[in-house]
Design a protein around this motif. Structure first.
Motif, short mmCIF file in Angstrom:
data_model
loop_
_atom_site.label_atom_id
_atom_site.label_comp_id
_atom_site.label_asym_id
_atom_site.label_seq_id
_atom_site.Cartn_x
_atom_site.Cartn_y
_atom_site.Cartn_z
N ALA A 174 -13.53 2.44 5.60
CA ALA A 174 -12.87 3.41 6.02
C ALA A 174 -11.31 3.73 6.32
O ALA A 174 -10.42 4.01 5.30
CB ALA A 174 -13.70 4.46 5.73
N LEU A 175 -11.90 3.21 7.62
CA LEU A 175 -10.68 3.40 8.47
C LEU A 175 -9.38 1.97 8.00
O LEU A 175 -8.28 2.22 7.75
CB LEU A 175 -10.57 3.07 9.96
CG LEU A 175 -9.63 3.16 11.07
CD1 LEU A 175 -8.98 4.58 11.01
CD2 LEU A 175 -10.10 3.09 12.54
N LYS A 176 -9.61 0.88 7.96
CA LYS A 176 -9.20 -0.05 7.62
C LYS A 176 -8.80 0.57 6.76
O LYS A 176 -7.47 -0.11 6.14
CB LYS A 176 -10.18 -1.69 7.76
CG LYS A 176 -8.96 -2.96 7.18
CD LYS A 176 -10.39 -3.79 6.89
CE LYS A 176 -9.45 -4.78 6.66
NZ LYS A 176 -10.67 -6.06 5.86
N GLU A 177 -9.55 0.63 5.46
CA GLU A 177 -8.64 1.03 4.17
C GLU A 177 -7.80 1.73 4.12
O GLU A 177 -6.73 1.61 3.25
CB GLU A 177 -9.81 1.56 2.98
CG GLU A 177 -9.47 2.00 1.51
CD GLU A 177 -8.30 0.90 0.81
OE1 GLU A 177 -8.18 0.96 0.23
OE2 GLU A 177 -9.40 -0.46 0.83
N LYS A 178 -7.51 2.56 5.15
CA LYS A 178 -6.90 4.26 5.30
C LYS A 178 -5.76 3.11 5.94
O LYS A 178 -4.59 3.51 5.42
CB LYS A 178 -7.35 5.14 6.01
CG LYS A 178 -6.31 6.52 5.61
CD LYS A 178 -6.58 7.01 4.79
CE LYS A 178 -5.89 8.75 4.38
NZ LYS A 178 -5.52 9.87 5.67
N LEU A 179 -5.62 2.56 6.87
CA LEU A 179 -4.77 1.62 7.42
C LEU A 179 -3.68 0.99 6.03
O LEU A 179 -2.45 0.73 6.54
CB LEU A 179 -5.14 1.05 8.52
CG LEU A 179 -5.46 1.90 9.66
CD1 LEU A 179 -6.22 0.85 10.86
CD2 LEU A 179 -3.87 2.56 10.35
N SER A 180 -4.32 0.11 5.45
CA SER A 180 -3.49 -0.60 4.27
C SER A 180 -2.95 0.15 3.95
O SER A 180 -2.15 -0.68 2.94
CB SER A 180 -4.96 -1.42 3.88
OG SER A 180 -5.91 -0.72 2.78
N GLN A 181 -3.79 1.17 3.38
CA GLN A 181 -2.74 1.52 2.83
C GLN A 181 -1.36 3.13 3.18
O GLN A 181 0.21 2.49 2.14
CB GLN A 181 -3.53 2.98 2.22
CG GLN A 181 -4.48 2.89 1.20
CD GLN A 181 -5.49 4.07 0.44
OE1 GLN A 181 -5.09 5.23 1.10
NE2 GLN A 181 -6.57 3.34 -0.12
N GLU A 182 -1.60 2.81 4.73
CA GLU A 182 -0.54 3.96 5.10
C GLU A 182 0.02 3.88 6.46
O GLU A 182 1.88 3.74 6.41
CB GLU A 182 -1.09 5.27 5.50
CG GLU A 182 -1.39 6.11 4.26
CD GLU A 182 -2.99 7.76 5.05
OE1 GLU A 182 -2.98 7.88 3.89
OE2 GLU A 182 -2.17 7.92 6.37
N ASN A 183 -0.46 2.63 7.33
CA ASN A 183 -0.11 1.64 7.80
C ASN A 183 -0.56 0.46 8.58
O ASN A 183 -1.30 0.31 9.41
CB ASN A 183 0.41 2.80 9.64
CG ASN A 183 0.93 2.15 10.73
OD1 ASN A 183 1.82 1.08 10.47
ND2 ASN A 183 1.50 3.00 11.39
#
Length: 293
Positions: free
Chosen positions: A190-199
């Protein structure tokens, strides 16, 4: 190396420890031996005891702060040698006593960075007195924020666009003690996905225990970190420090290829206030830096 921020924080924790005359086991003594035994049991035998008592959190700082601050100082220094930050924005998951702040303070003293912005996340309210002590000793008025929050819930609402660095400082192995590997994996993905979207350019720093525990917490969680983030993220740095208290066979060298650093001397000297708490006298972590490939 003598760091005033660290020294004053430990002194305050020692004083607070001595002011608490009772504990969940109804022990009246103010000495730390029994508290250290509780910490040992919570680490290796009964996870439900972990940091559930204010006395144990104050002992934790006095016993471990010099070691963890030394390890993260070296880890940050490796990063800042290769990537220049004026004021890095740092997010620490499972911050606990936030010992990395003393490393960052020293990096300012050494003129390696000029300032920093820091957010520490933890779901254990027993760390809040430590956070208050840290803020009271934050004489340089650095931008330090703590949030009492669940890490999985936090990432759903947090905006990572300004985050330069994510730090896991003895967090993942601790997470793996309480949760299933599936839960740890779900959080990391979930963290990796959020980073891929935002930063996606956020740097990930990992500093953790390098022993093969019977419950396989660190080994399993460390491999999950690799499995969840690679190949999108690459390990651009990895090492572990020689553990003076363990044989090489007991240490976890991460796939058998991680270089061992025999220079495990502490960066931050242990003060007199720490002596009674039997502090660690050397570094012993495994470390990695992950960067988008």
């Amino acid at each position: 190396m003598n760091n005033i921020f660290l020294k004053n924080t430990i002194k305050s924790c020692k004083e607070q420890f001595e002011n608490i005359k009772t504990c969940p086991k109804n022990l009246s003594q103010i000495y730390s031996e029994q508290c250290q035994e509780c910490l040992r049991i919570s680490h290796f035998e009964d996870n439900n005891l972990s940091y559930q008592c204010p006395k144990s959190t104050f002992v934790y700082v006095c016993k471990y702060a010099n070691k963890y601050a030394s390890e993260t100082y070296n880890l940050f220094k490796v990063l800042f040698k290769n990537i220049s930050y004026h004021t890095p924005n740092i997010l620490s998951f499972g911050a606990g006593p936030a010992t990395e702040l003393f490393a960052l303070n020293q990096l300012i003293n050494d003129k390696i960075i000029s300032s920093y912005s820091y957010t520490g996340i933890d779901n254990n309210s027993n760390w809040q007195p430590i956070w208050e002590i840290i803020q009271n000793n934050n004489t340089d008025q650095e931008d330090i924020t703590f949030q009492l929050n669940n890490a999985e819930q936090f990432i759903q609402n947090y905006d990572f666009k300004q985050t330069d660095i994510i730090l896991f400082n003895y967090m993942i192995s601790d997470f793996a003690k309480y949760a299933s590997k599936q839960t740890v994996k779900k959080f990391l993905l979930a963290l990796k996905e959020k980073l891929s979207q935002e930063n996606p350019n956020t740097i990930i720093l990992f500093n953790d225990i390098n022993l093969d525990f019977p419950f396989d917490a660190n080994k399993g969680a460390t491999h999950l970190l690799k499995d969840c983030f690679e190949p999108t993220y690459k390990r651009v740095f990895k090492q572990f420090y020689k553990n003076n208290k363990k044989t090489l066979e007991e240490q976890f060298s991460y796939e058998g290829t991680t270089p061992m650093n025999e220079n495990n001397n502490l960066i931050f000297d242990c003060s007199e206030d720490t002596k009674r708490f039997n502090p660690y006298e050397s570094m012993s972590a495994i470390q990695m830096i992950l960067k988008k490939g």
